[in-house]
Scaffold this motif. Structure first.
Motif, PDB file in Angstrom:
ATOM      1  N   ASP A 411      -1.325  17.236  59.637  1.00 11.56           N
ATOM      2  CA  ASP A 411      -0.543  18.007  60.612  1.00 11.56           C
ATOM      3  C   ASP A 411      -1.213  18.025  61.987  1.00 11.56           C
ATOM      4  OD1 ASP A 411       1.456  18.572  58.841  1.00 11.56           O
ATOM      5  OD2 ASP A 411       0.654  20.536  58.243  1.00 11.56           O
ATOM      6  N   GLU A 412      -2.551  18.163  61.996  1.00  6.50           N
ATOM      7  CA  GLU A 412      -3.284  18.159  63.265  1.00  6.50           C
ATOM      8  C   GLU A 412      -3.158  16.813  63.964  1.00  6.50           C
ATOM      9  OE1 GLU A 412      -7.044  21.178  62.931  1.00  6.50           O
ATOM     10  OE2 GLU A 412      -7.088  19.427  61.590  1.00  6.50           O
ATOM     11  N   LEU A 413      -3.234  15.737  63.184  1.00  5.83           N
ATOM     12  CA  LEU A 413      -3.086  14.401  63.760  1.00  5.83           C
ATOM     13  C   LEU A 413      -1.697  14.210  64.355  1.00  5.83           C
ATOM     14  CD1 LEU A 413      -4.911  11.976  61.274  1.00  5.83           C
ATOM     15  CD2 LEU A 413      -5.487  12.408  63.656  1.00  5.83           C
ATOM     16  N   ARG A 414      -0.682  14.676  63.607  1.00  7.23           N
ATOM     17  CA  ARG A 414       0.690  14.569  64.100  1.00  7.23           C
ATOM     18  C   ARG A 414       0.856  15.350  65.404  1.00  7.23           C
ATOM     19  NH1 ARG A 414       2.801  16.631  59.506  1.00  7.23           N
ATOM     20  NH2 ARG A 414       2.978  15.169  57.770  1.00  7.23           N
ATOM     21  N   SER A 415       0.325  16.560  65.438  1.00  6.03           N
ATOM     22  CA  SER A 415       0.516  17.456  66.578  1.00  6.03           C
ATOM     23  C   SER A 415      -0.152  16.918  67.837  1.00  6.03           C
ATOM     24  CB  SER A 415      -0.032  18.848  66.247  1.00  6.03           C
ATOM     25  OG  SER A 415       0.041  19.692  67.376  1.00  6.03           O
ATOM     26  N   ILE A 416      -1.420  16.511  67.742  1.00  2.00           N
ATOM     27  CA  ILE A 416      -2.153  16.084  68.938  1.00  2.00           C
ATOM     28  C   ILE A 416      -1.629  14.772  69.488  1.00  2.00           C
ATOM     29  CG2 ILE A 416      -4.001  14.761  67.801  1.00  2.00           C
ATOM     30  CD1 ILE A 416      -5.956  16.096  69.774  1.00  2.00           C
ATOM     31  N   ASN A 417      -1.012  13.949  68.603  1.00  7.43           N
ATOM     32  CA  ASN A 417      -0.462  12.663  69.048  1.00  7.43           C
ATOM     33  C   ASN A 417       1.054  12.692  69.225  1.00  7.43           C
ATOM     34  OD1 ASN A 417      -2.829  10.625  69.016  1.00  7.43           O
ATOM     35  ND2 ASN A 417      -3.063  11.738  67.070  1.00  7.43           N
ATOM     36  N   GLN A 418       1.636  13.886  69.056  1.00  6.09           N
ATOM     37  CA  GLN A 418       3.079  14.076  69.247  1.00  6.09           C
ATOM     38  C   GLN A 418       3.895  13.084  68.397  1.00  6.09           C
ATOM     39  OE1 GLN A 418       3.461  13.765  73.544  1.00  6.09           O
ATOM     40  NE2 GLN A 418       3.030  15.953  73.821  1.00  6.09           N
ATOM     41  N   LEU A 419       3.502  12.974  67.123  1.00  2.33           N
ATOM     42  CA  LEU A 419       4.196  12.074  66.200  1.00  2.33           C
ATOM     43  C   LEU A 419       5.309  12.841  65.487  1.00  2.33           C
ATOM     44  CD1 LEU A 419       1.090  10.312  64.582  1.00  2.33           C
ATOM     45  CD2 LEU A 419       2.528   9.455  66.436  1.00  2.33           C
ATOM     46  N   THR A 420       6.456  12.189  65.337  1.00  2.00           N
ATOM     47  CA  THR A 420       7.582  12.827  64.630  1.00  2.00           C
ATOM     48  C   THR A 420       7.620  12.439  63.155  1.00  2.00           C
ATOM     49  OG1 THR A 420       9.010  10.993  65.316  1.00  2.00           O
ATOM     50  CG2 THR A 420       8.972  12.958  66.727  1.00  2.00           C
ATOM     51  N   SER A 421       6.764  11.463  62.772  1.00  2.00           N
ATOM     52  CA  SER A 421       6.682  11.038  61.369  1.00  2.00           C
ATOM     53  C   SER A 421       5.260  10.588  61.084  1.00  2.00           C
ATOM     54  CB  SER A 421       7.665   9.891  61.102  1.00  2.00           C
ATOM     55  OG  SER A 421       7.224   8.712  61.753  1.00  2.00           O
ATOM     56  N   ASP A 422       5.004  10.139  59.858  1.00  2.00           N
ATOM     57  CA  ASP A 422       3.669   9.680  59.485  1.00  2.00           C
ATOM     58  C   ASP A 422       3.492   8.189  59.751  1.00  2.00           C
ATOM     59  OD1 ASP A 422       3.181  12.219  58.744  1.00  2.00           O
ATOM     60  OD2 ASP A 422       3.182  11.872  56.577  1.00  2.00           O
ATOM     61  N   SER A 423       4.460   7.550  60.387  1.00  2.00           N
ATOM     62  CA  SER A 423       4.383   6.115  60.668  1.00  2.00           C
ATOM     63  C   SER A 423       3.445   5.845  61.830  1.00  2.00           C
ATOM     64  CB  SER A 423       5.751   5.552  61.035  1.00  2.00           C
ATOM     65  OG  SER A 423       6.584   5.491  59.978  1.00  2.00           O
ATOM     66  N   ILE A 424       2.525   4.919  61.643  1.00  2.00           N
ATOM     67  CA  ILE A 424       1.668   4.449  62.729  1.00  2.00           C
ATOM     68  C   ILE A 424       1.663   2.921  62.693  1.00  2.00           C
ATOM     69  CG2 ILE A 424       0.174   6.478  62.878  1.00  2.00           C
ATOM     70  CD1 ILE A 424      -1.822   5.113  61.056  1.00  2.00           C
ATOM     71  N   ARG A 425       1.332   2.303  63.832  1.00  2.00           N
ATOM     72  CA  ARG A 425       1.383   0.840  63.900  1.00  2.00           C
ATOM     73  C   ARG A 425       0.013   0.276  64.252  1.00  2.00           C
ATOM     74  NH1 ARG A 425       3.408   2.885  68.547  1.00  2.00           N
ATOM     75  NH2 ARG A 425       2.567   2.062  70.514  1.00  2.00           N
ATOM     76  N   VAL A 426      -0.226  -0.943  63.854  1.00  2.00           N
ATOM     77  CA  VAL A 426      -1.484  -1.632  64.159  1.00  2.00           C
ATOM     78  C   VAL A 426      -1.640  -1.754  65.674  1.00  2.00           C
ATOM     79  CG1 VAL A 426      -2.766  -3.803  63.938  1.00  2.00           C
ATOM     80  CG2 VAL A 426      -1.471  -2.916  61.984  1.00  2.00           C
ATOM     81  N   GLY A 427      -2.834  -1.414  66.172  1.00  2.00           N
ATOM     82  CA  GLY A 427      -3.108  -1.474  67.608  1.00  2.00           C
ATOM     83  C   GLY A 427      -2.848  -0.170  68.328  1.00  2.00           C
ATOM     84  N   GLN A 428      -2.168   0.767  67.669  1.00  4.88           N
ATOM     85  CA  GLN A 428      -1.883   2.058  68.294  1.00  4.88           C
ATOM     86  C   GLN A 428      -3.174   2.873  68.438  1.00  4.88           C
ATOM     87  OE1 GLN A 428       1.017   4.307  66.106  1.00  4.88           O
ATOM     88  NE2 GLN A 428       1.028   6.052  67.532  1.00  4.88           N
ATOM     89  N   THR A 429      -3.334   3.582  69.569  1.00  2.12           N
ATOM     90  CA  THR A 429      -4.510   4.426  69.803  1.00  2.12           C
ATOM     91  C   THR A 429      -4.139   5.871  69.510  1.00  2.12           C
ATOM     92  OG1 THR A 429      -5.407   2.948  71.492  1.00  2.12           O
ATOM     93  CG2 THR A 429      -6.236   5.188  71.476  1.00  2.12           C
ATOM     94  N   LEU A 430      -4.868   6.479  68.599  1.00  7.99           N
ATOM     95  CA  LEU A 430      -4.628   7.864  68.213  1.00  7.99           C
ATOM     96  C   LEU A 430      -5.763   8.744  68.699  1.00  7.99           C
ATOM     97  CD1 LEU A 430      -3.463   7.379  64.505  1.00  7.99           C
ATOM     98  CD2 LEU A 430      -2.027   7.750  66.504  1.00  7.99           C
ATOM     99  N   ARG A 431      -5.412   9.931  69.184  1.00 10.73           N
ATOM    100  CA  ARG A 431      -6.425  10.930  69.537  1.00 10.73           C
ATOM    101  C   ARG A 431      -6.803  11.684  68.271  1.00 10.73           C
ATOM    102  NH1 ARG A 431      -4.594  14.688  74.191  1.00 10.73           N
ATOM    103  NH2 ARG A 431      -6.784  15.298  74.032  1.00 10.73           N
ATOM    104  N   ILE A 432      -8.106  11.958  68.148  1.00  7.25           N
ATOM    105  CA  ILE A 432      -8.608  12.688  66.968  1.00  7.25           C
ATOM    106  C   ILE A 432      -8.995  14.080  67.414  1.00  7.25           C
ATOM    107  CG2 ILE A 432     -10.257  12.660  65.075  1.00  7.25           C
ATOM    108  CD1 ILE A 432      -8.380  10.209  65.171  1.00  7.25           C
ATOM    109  N   PRO A 433      -8.441  15.128  66.797  1.00  5.31           N
ATOM    110  CA  PRO A 433      -8.771  16.501  67.203  1.00  5.31           C
ATOM    111  C   PRO A 433     -10.228  16.846  66.853  1.00  5.31           C
ATOM    112  CG  PRO A 433      -7.359  16.521  65.265  1.00  5.31           C
ATOM    113  CD  PRO A 433      -7.420  15.090  65.740  1.00  5.31           C
TER     114      PRO A 433
END
Length: 433
Positions: A411-433
């Protein structure tokens, strides 16, 4: 004796009388007080070049100035300005001599000197009164966790030094200060950044003191704001200046001669280089590396600033310019000088006087500085910590796997990265809380 002799004698007497009147033609026409945090400047506007002597007294603390060849009485004009260092300014005298006394609240090693006419001012007698209050220092970086990046903002000119004068009569110092103040506000609102104003009001600071003040606040960058001028009204546009290599080499050599300042300039390395006379080569290596880092950083920042300024104003020069300018000389602080436009150009002067244009300039400077430090943050800064908490997604990784790896919730990962689902793609940069 013939008539020619008497005529010559009469002419000589008239000339001497005229010379004596001219010599007595001096007068105090104005008194201006310019306070600053660590110095008070008092300026006596004179009708002619002042002839003066001065000395200090204590119990109580006073500065006494004796002026000779003064006419028009011994009273002073009304004093413009005040300072906590000065109780009163009074005068007395007789004949063509005036004694001026500055009653002080504490002792100060005064520096009294004359200045020749410089538009818009005429002859001046200047008194500099240092205030030996300790400088406000930040805690050492070693004990600050995730510290703020400190930006020293230098509003060019000030006080007795008005800078260039525009066609409408506005002074450069009245343009640089509001831009600097707005830039400081933007920086202070950004988490992880902190502004430090070299001058906070309309007072004079010597160019050498500006870098010393920035160093005292452990600044990561010094930005000096100016407005350009030329003898003709045609030139226009902004430019950014960095230190020339020739000036840099000269400054490193000069700093090496000032062994008592090595601890300031070398930082923690000074604890190792105990005997700078015997280990001069090591001190020079460290200073060379420091200067090289400062110059490279300044050039990078200058490019970012030009990129942003080009969005809001015309550029006079599209590349950083190198110059031997005193405010850029610090070997340990990356420094840039920004000319926000030509005050001598009537159309650009009108823009520079506009509060909305000043706001645009401040915002563009802030955007450039923020982008630079996001790319290249100091290692112990909050920006560096935030940058380190980013993850580039590789093949086979999922949101739940990353949550487990970094010990955070999905949930924290979704919130900080403003994700609407659990889908992520190769090469995407995610912020870590």
């Amino acid at each position: 004796m013939n008539n020619n002799y008497y005529n010559f004698k009469a002419a000589l007497l008239s000339l001497l009388t005229l010379f004596s009147f001219t010599a007595l033609a001096n007068q105090v026409q104005g008194v201006r007080v310019w306070p600053s945090p660590d110095n008070t400047r008092v300026v006596f506007d004179m009708a002619g070049e002042p002839q003066h002597k001065s000395f200090s007294l204590d119990k109580p603390d006073r500065l006494v100035i004796d002026l000779t060849n003064v006419k028009g009485g011994t009273s002073l004009p009304a004093v413009n300005g005040e300072s906590s260092l000065i109780k009163a300014i009074r005068s007395s005298g007789s004949g063509n001599t005036m004694r001026i006394v500055l009653d002080l609240t504490k002792a100060s090693k005064a520096n009294v000197f004359a200045l020749p006419p410089t538009p818009p001012y005429g002859h001046r007698l200047v008194v500099d009164l240092p205030d030996d209050q300790p400088q406000r220092n930040l805690p050492p970086p070693a004990i600050r966790a995730a510290r703020d990046i400190v930006i020293a903002i230098d509003a060019g000119h000030g006080g007795e030094d008005p800078g260039s004068i525009g066609p409408s009569g506005i002074y450069e110092k009245h343009i640089t200060l509001p831009i600097a103040r707005q830039l400081a506000q933007l920086i202070d609102r950004q988490p992880g950044m902190k502004a430090m104003m070299v001058r906070t009001n309309d007072y004079y600071i010597h160019v050498n003191r500006r870098t010393e003040i920035a160093r005292g606040q452990q600044a990561d960058l010094l930005v000096s704001i100016h407005a350009d001028a030329f003898t003709s009204p045609q030139p226009r546009g902004a430019s950014v200046w960095v230190l020339s290599l020739r000036r840099a080499t000269t400054e490193v050599g000069r700093m090496l001669e000032q062994t008592e300042r090595h601890s300031d300039l070398l930082g923690g390395v000074a604890e190792i280089i105990k005997d700078s006379a015997n280990e001069r080569y090591l001190a020079q290596t460290v200073l060379d590396l420091s200067m090289n880092h400062s110059m490279v950083t300044a050039y990078q920042v200058a490019n970012e600033v030009l990129s942003e300024l080009g969005r809001v104003t015309h550029l006079h020069k599209k590349e950083p310019q190198a110059a031997s300018l005193g405010v850029l000389k610090a070997p340990d602080i990356p420094s840039i000088l920004v000319e926000v436009g030509f005050i001598s150009n009537p159309q650009e002067e009108k823009q520079l006087k506009s509060p909305s244009h000043q706001t645009q300039l401040a915002r563009s400077l802030f955007a450039a500085l923020k982008r630079h430090f996001e790319k290249s943050p100091p290692a112990d800064s909050l920006f560096a910590q935030q940058r380190a908490r980013e993850h580039r997604v590789s093949a086979g990784e999922s949101l739940s796997l990353l949550a487990q790896r970094y010990n955070v919730s999905v949930d924290e990962l979704r919130s900080i990265n403003q994700l609407t689902s659990d889908s992520i793609r190769v090469g995407q940069t995610l912020r870590i809380p």
